[in-house]
Enzyme design. Structure first.
Site, PDB file in Angstrom:
ATOM      1  CE1 TYR A   1      -4.010  -1.303  -0.437  1.00 33.92           C
ATOM      2  CE2 TYR A   1      -3.666  -2.844   1.138  1.00 33.92           C
ATOM      3  CZ  TYR A   1      -4.576  -2.050   0.189  1.00 33.92           C
ATOM      4  OH  TYR A   1      -5.851  -3.090  -0.310  1.00 33.92           O
TER       5      TYR A   1
ATOM      6  CD  GLU B   1      -8.119 -28.452   5.386  1.00 33.64           C
ATOM      7  OE1 GLU B   1      -8.195 -28.244   4.288  1.00 33.64           O
ATOM      8  OE2 GLU B   1      -8.349 -29.818   5.574  1.00 33.64           O
TER       9      GLU B   1
ATOM     10  CG  ASP C   1     -11.532 -30.994   4.831  1.00 32.23           C
ATOM     11  OD1 ASP C   1     -12.268 -31.087   5.857  1.00 32.23           O
ATOM     12  OD2 ASP C   1     -11.689 -29.976   4.299  1.00 32.23           O
TER      13      ASP C   1
END
EC number: 5.6.2.2
Length: 353
Positions: free
Chosen positions: A95, A181, A234
C-alpha cells in the site's frame, strides 16, 4: 541487524561495480520453485540443496528489468526499517505504492526472493506477515511489548502473534497439540469445549494453507513443550497438502525449513480408511475433480511419501475411491460426533499415523 545491513550493502556494491564497468547489473538467487533444487531429510523436511540451480534477474532484459527495479526498491525500504528499528507488514509495503507494485502477490514473491538471496529469514528483514491463524487452549505467553496473553479456552480464540520470535514466558500444561485445517471445525471444537473436556490441549488453525506466523508458532510450541502434535484435516488431496506443509515444509520456503517444519507431526484424521471403517454413506462424499486427481498424483510422487508407508496406503485408498470428504461429514453420524466420539477414541487408542 548489522548482518542484514551488510548483506544489502554487498548487493548494492555489486550493482555499483557493474555500472562502473559499464556492465548491466544482475541479481542472482537460487531457483526456489524448482523441485530439482529440493532435497528431503527426514529430520528437517524439504530443504534447499547446497549446489542448486540459480536464476538471474537482469536489469537489461525487458522481461526482468521491472522486477530488478522492484527488488532494489524493497531492499531500500528494508534497509531504512532495519536502520530505524521499525517494522512493516507485507500489506504496508504494497500500500506504500500500489501503482508501482501492481499486486500484493508481486510484493510477497519479491520479499521471499530477497530473503532467499540474502540468506536471511524474512522476520529478520523487519517485515511481518499478516496473520490469519488462531490459537486456543492451555497456553499463556508474554508478547514482545509486554502484553500478557492467555489463550485458555473460552469460546473465543486468540490471533496468532505477528512477531512469534518475540514472544516469551510460554506456559502450558497441555498434553498434546491439535492443528485443525479449517476455521469452521476449529470454532465447532471451541464451542464444544474440547480443549478442557478430554485433557488440556492447545488448538491451532491456519484457516487453510498456513501463513508463516502460524507455522512459526507451531514450531516454537514444539521446541518449548515437546508434546505430541496431531493434525485434523479434510480427507482430500488439499488437506493432505496442508498437513505436509506443517510437517515437511513447502518448496517455495524450503530455504527456511530449519525454522518452520515439525517432522514429528502425526496424521490423526480424517483418514480415508476412517470413511470405510465408520460406514460413512457414499451420498455424503464428494467425487474427485480432475484437479484433485492431479494434486493427489503429485503428492504420491513426493520424496517424503516413500518414508511413510501408512500414509502411502491411505493415499492409495483415496485414489482408488476417487471420493473426498470434509471433516463435517462426521455430523452425518451425529451432530457432536467429532468431539464426543471420534477425537476421544482416536487419541485414547492411538488412531494416528
Amino acid at each position: 541487524s548489522s548482518e542484514v545491513l551488510e548483506a544489502i550493502e554487498n548487493v548494492i556494491q555489486d550493482v555499483l561495480e557493474s555500472l562502473a564497468q559499464k556492465k548491466a547489473p544482475v541479481l542472482t538467487l537460487a531457483n526456489r520453485s524448482d523441485w530439482r533444487n529440493i532435497g528431503f531429510k527426514d529430520s528437517v523436511g524439504l530443504q534447499m540443496i547446497p549446489r542448486c540451480t540459480r536464476k538471474q534477474i537482469r536489469s537489461d532484459c525487458p522481461r526482468s528489468a521491472p522486477k530488478f527495479a522492484l527488488m532494489l526498491k524493497i531492499l531500500s525500504m528494508i534497509y531504512k526499517m532495519v536502520q530505524s528499528n521499525t517494522y512493516a507488514t507485507k500489506r504496508d509495503i504494497y500500500y506504500s505504492d500500489t501503482l508501482l507494485f501492481g499486486s500484493q502477490t508481486v510484493v510477497d514473491n519479491i520479499i521471499n526472493d530477497i530473503s532467499c538471496m540474502l540468506k536471511i529469514p524474512r522476520r529478520s528483514l523487519h517485515i511481518l506477515s499478516t496473520t490469519r491463524g488462531f490459537v486456543a487452549g492451555n497456553l499463556s505467553y508474554t508478547e514482545e511489548d509486554g502484553t500478557k496473553v492467555n489463550c485458555t479456552c473460552g469460546t473465543t480464540a486468540v490471533t496468532v502473534p505477528s512477531n512469534v520470535q518475540g514472544i516469551k514466558n510460554l506456559i502450558s500444561h497441555a498434553k498434546f497439540m491439535l492443528i485443525v485445517e479449517k476455521d469452521a471445525t476449529f470454532q465447532r471444537l471451541l464451542d464444544d469445549d474440547f480443549c478442557n473436556k478430554l485433557s488440556p490441549c492447545i488448538m491451532i488453525t491456519g484457516r487453510g494453507v498456513p501463513d508463516l506466523n502460524t507455522r512459526l508458532l507451531v514450531r516454537k510450541l514444539w521446541d518449548t513443550f515437546q508434546i505430541p502434535i496431531f493434525t485434523l484435516m479434510d480427507a482430500d488431496p488439499h488437506g493432505v497438502e496442508i498437513m505436509c506443509i506443517y510437517k515437511y515444509g513447502s518448496v517455495s520456503m524450503s530455504f527456511e525449513a530449519h525454522h518452520l517444519t515439525v517432522p514429528s507431526i502425526k496424521w490423526l484424521g480424517l483418514l480415508p480408511s476412517d470413511l470405510e471403517r465408520l460406514h460413512i454413506r457414499k451420498d455424503v462424499l464428494i467425487p474427485f475433480t480432475k484437479q484433485d486427481q492431479n494434486k493427489l498424483a503429485s503428492i504420491q510422487k513426493r520424496p517424503y511419501i516413500a518414508c511413510q508407508p501408512m500414509w502411502k496406503k491411505e493415499l492409495e485408498i483415496m485414489a482408488a475411491s476417487k471420493l473426498k470428504a470434509e471433516i463435517q461429514v462426521l455430523t452425518s453420524l451425529s451432530s457432536d460426533y467429532l468431539s464426543r466420539v471420534y477425537l476421544p477414541n482416536k487419541l485414547q487408542f492411538g488412531g494416528w499415523l
